[in-house]
Design a protein around this motif. Sequence first.
Motif, PDB file in Angstrom:
ATOM      1  N   ARG A  67      42.309  44.743  33.998  1.00  0.00           N
ATOM      2  CA  ARG A  67      41.403  43.889  34.757  1.00  0.00           C
ATOM      3  C   ARG A  67      42.024  42.533  35.034  1.00  0.00           C
ATOM      4  O   ARG A  67      42.897  42.066  34.302  1.00  0.00           O
ATOM      5  CB  ARG A  67      40.052  43.731  34.068  1.00  0.00           C
ATOM      6  N   LEU A  68      41.541  41.934  36.101  1.00  0.00           N
ATOM      7  CA  LEU A  68      41.966  40.607  36.521  1.00  0.00           C
ATOM      8  C   LEU A  68      40.804  39.643  36.328  1.00  0.00           C
ATOM      9  O   LEU A  68      39.669  39.948  36.712  1.00  0.00           O
ATOM     10  CB  LEU A  68      42.373  40.631  38.002  1.00  0.00           C
ATOM     11  N   LEU A  69      41.094  38.514  35.723  1.00  0.00           N
ATOM     12  CA  LEU A  69      40.105  37.456  35.541  1.00  0.00           C
ATOM     13  C   LEU A  69      40.533  36.238  36.334  1.00  0.00           C
ATOM     14  O   LEU A  69      41.725  35.983  36.496  1.00  0.00           O
ATOM     15  CB  LEU A  69      40.004  37.059  34.060  1.00  0.00           C
ATOM     16  N   GLY A  70      39.569  35.463  36.784  1.00  0.00           N
ATOM     17  CA  GLY A  70      39.815  34.156  37.366  1.00  0.00           C
ATOM     18  C   GLY A  70      39.203  33.140  36.425  1.00  0.00           C
ATOM     19  O   GLY A  70      37.985  33.031  36.341  1.00  0.00           O
ATOM     20  N   LEU A  71      40.031  32.437  35.662  1.00  0.00           N
ATOM     21  CA  LEU A  71      39.543  31.508  34.641  1.00  0.00           C
ATOM     22  C   LEU A  71      39.310  30.128  35.244  1.00  0.00           C
ATOM     23  O   LEU A  71      40.210  29.525  35.818  1.00  0.00           O
ATOM     24  CB  LEU A  71      40.546  31.420  33.487  1.00  0.00           C
ATOM     25  N   ASP A  72      38.095  29.621  35.078  1.00  0.00           N
ATOM     26  CA  ASP A  72      37.690  28.325  35.603  1.00  0.00           C
ATOM     27  C   ASP A  72      37.875  27.267  34.514  1.00  0.00           C
ATOM     28  O   ASP A  72      37.159  27.276  33.510  1.00  0.00           O
ATOM     29  CB  ASP A  72      36.232  28.409  36.055  1.00  0.00           C
ATOM     30  N   ASN A  73      38.826  26.362  34.712  1.00  0.00           N
ATOM     31  CA  ASN A  73      39.106  25.318  33.718  1.00  0.00           C
ATOM     32  C   ASN A  73      37.917  24.394  33.478  1.00  0.00           C
ATOM     33  O   ASN A  73      37.704  23.921  32.364  1.00  0.00           O
ATOM     34  CB  ASN A  73      40.286  24.448  34.165  1.00  0.00           C
ATOM     35  N   PHE A  74      37.173  24.107  34.529  1.00  0.00           N
ATOM     36  CA  PHE A  74      36.101  23.118  34.429  1.00  0.00           C
ATOM     37  C   PHE A  74      34.849  23.691  33.782  1.00  0.00           C
ATOM     38  O   PHE A  74      34.242  23.060  32.942  1.00  0.00           O
ATOM     39  CB  PHE A  74      35.805  22.527  35.805  1.00  0.00           C
ATOM     40  N   ALA A  75      34.456  24.877  34.188  1.00  0.00           N
ATOM     41  CA  ALA A  75      33.272  25.509  33.608  1.00  0.00           C
ATOM     42  C   ALA A  75      33.585  26.180  32.271  1.00  0.00           C
ATOM     43  O   ALA A  75      32.679  26.583  31.554  1.00  0.00           O
ATOM     44  CB  ALA A  75      32.690  26.533  34.579  1.00  0.00           C
ATOM     45  N   GLN A  76      34.873  26.316  31.949  1.00  0.00           N
ATOM     46  CA  GLN A  76      35.315  26.946  30.697  1.00  0.00           C
ATOM     47  C   GLN A  76      34.793  28.388  30.575  1.00  0.00           C
ATOM     48  O   GLN A  76      34.260  28.787  29.536  1.00  0.00           O
ATOM     49  CB  GLN A  76      34.874  26.117  29.489  1.00  0.00           C
ATOM     50  N   CYS A  77      34.921  29.129  31.674  1.00  0.00           N
ATOM     51  CA  CYS A  77      34.486  30.526  31.672  1.00  0.00           C
ATOM     52  C   CYS A  77      35.281  31.293  32.714  1.00  0.00           C
ATOM     53  O   CYS A  77      36.087  30.724  33.439  1.00  0.00           O
ATOM     54  CB  CYS A  77      32.985  30.621  31.968  1.00  0.00           C
ATOM     55  N   ALA A  78      35.028  32.577  32.782  1.00  0.00           N
ATOM     56  CA  ALA A  78      35.641  33.402  33.822  1.00  0.00           C
ATOM     57  C   ALA A  78      34.760  33.335  35.061  1.00  0.00           C
ATOM     58  O   ALA A  78      33.589  33.716  35.023  1.00  0.00           O
ATOM     59  CB  ALA A  78      35.790  34.840  33.349  1.00  0.00           C
ATOM     60  N   GLY A  79      35.321  32.846  36.161  1.00  0.00           N
ATOM     61  CA  GLY A  79      34.595  32.796  37.418  1.00  0.00           C
ATOM     62  C   GLY A  79      34.601  34.139  38.128  1.00  0.00           C
ATOM     63  O   GLY A  79      33.765  34.407  38.972  1.00  0.00           O
ATOM     64  N   ALA A  80      35.572  34.979  37.784  1.00  0.00           N
ATOM     65  CA  ALA A  80      35.679  36.315  38.366  1.00  0.00           C
ATOM     66  C   ALA A  80      36.248  37.263  37.323  1.00  0.00           C
ATOM     67  O   ALA A  80      37.045  36.854  36.479  1.00  0.00           O
ATOM     68  CB  ALA A  80      36.573  36.295  39.596  1.00  0.00           C
ATOM     69  N   SER A  81      35.831  38.498  37.386  1.00  0.00           N
ATOM     70  CA  SER A  81      36.350  39.533  36.498  1.00  0.00           C
ATOM     71  C   SER A  81      36.215  40.868  37.212  1.00  0.00           C
ATOM     72  O   SER A  81      35.120  41.211  37.662  1.00  0.00           O
ATOM     73  CB  SER A  81      35.572  39.556  35.184  1.00  0.00           C
ATOM     74  N   MET A  82      37.326  41.585  37.337  1.00  0.00           N
ATOM     75  CA  MET A  82      37.264  42.875  38.021  1.00  0.00           C
ATOM     76  C   MET A  82      38.303  43.835  37.439  1.00  0.00           C
ATOM     77  O   MET A  82      39.426  43.438  37.152  1.00  0.00           O
ATOM     78  CB  MET A  82      37.477  42.699  39.518  1.00  0.00           C
ATOM     79  N   VAL A  83      37.891  45.070  37.240  1.00  0.00           N
ATOM     80  CA  VAL A  83      38.808  46.104  36.793  1.00  0.00           C
ATOM     81  C   VAL A  83      39.589  46.574  38.023  1.00  0.00           C
ATOM     82  O   VAL A  83      39.001  47.021  38.998  1.00  0.00           O
ATOM     83  CB  VAL A  83      38.063  47.274  36.118  1.00  0.00           C
ATOM     84  N   ILE A  84      40.913  46.446  37.951  1.00  0.00           N
ATOM     85  CA  ILE A  84      41.781  46.847  39.059  1.00  0.00           C
ATOM     86  C   ILE A  84      42.199  48.315  38.901  1.00  0.00           C
ATOM     87  O   ILE A  84      42.249  49.064  39.860  1.00  0.00           O
ATOM     88  CB  ILE A  84      43.022  45.937  39.147  1.00  0.00           C
ATOM     89  N   TYR A  85      42.521  48.702  37.659  1.00  0.00           N
ATOM     90  CA  TYR A  85      42.892  50.090  37.368  1.00  0.00           C
ATOM     91  C   TYR A  85      42.012  50.613  36.250  1.00  0.00           C
ATOM     92  O   TYR A  85      41.824  49.951  35.238  1.00  0.00           O
ATOM     93  CB  TYR A  85      44.354  50.194  36.919  1.00  0.00           C
ATOM     94  N   ARG A  86      41.503  51.819  36.438  1.00  0.00           N
ATOM     95  CA  ARG A  86      40.790  52.505  35.366  1.00  0.00           C
ATOM     96  C   ARG A  86      41.769  53.434  34.667  1.00  0.00           C
ATOM     97  O   ARG A  86      42.500  54.176  35.329  1.00  0.00           O
ATOM     98  CB  ARG A  86      39.616  53.319  35.909  1.00  0.00           C
ATOM     99  N   GLY A  87      41.767  53.377  33.358  1.00  0.00           N
ATOM    100  CA  GLY A  87      42.669  54.219  32.574  1.00  0.00           C
ATOM    101  C   GLY A  87      42.200  55.659  32.533  1.00  0.00           C
ATOM    102  O   GLY A  87      41.096  55.993  32.971  1.00  0.00           O
ATOM    103  N   LYS A  88      43.043  56.493  31.987  1.00  0.00           N
ATOM    104  CA  LYS A  88      42.710  57.909  31.851  1.00  0.00           C
ATOM    105  C   LYS A  88      41.698  58.094  30.743  1.00  0.00           C
ATOM    106  O   LYS A  88      41.806  57.515  29.682  1.00  0.00           O
ATOM    107  CB  LYS A  88      43.978  58.707  31.539  1.00  0.00           C
TER     108      LYS A  88
END
Length: 115
Positions: A92-113
């Motif tokens: 998964r890819l996260l977009g970390l927001d320095n100011f809010a101190q949280c993940a602004g985005a989170s998405m699974v790019i590849y699903r494992g077997k």
Amino acid sequence: MQDYQSSLGNTDSRKFETFSYLPTMNAEQTRQQVQYIIDQGWNPSIEHTEPQHAAGSYWYMWKLPMFGETDVDAILQEIENCHAAHPDNHVRLLGLDNFAQCAGASMVIYRGKTV
């Protein structure tokens, strides 16, 4: 409203975030999401885990977050590198927001077997 039949016992049915309820993103759509993370000023971070542990809150970090990275191709390459190193894992890819101190985005790019 549709009820999504999801259970811990069926790893194929698990939903992880908003995008997992939509059809799988193609390469251009993934690129657009990476660009969105950059445009927001968020720091990309890549994580992975085994499918059977995906419901937990702990995922393995792939290297350090990519602080200040603005090259979409470099980020996509790191996603590919993580997937190549852990082909059976969810990535998964996260977009970390320095100011809010949280993940602004989170998405699974590849699903494992699944087992």
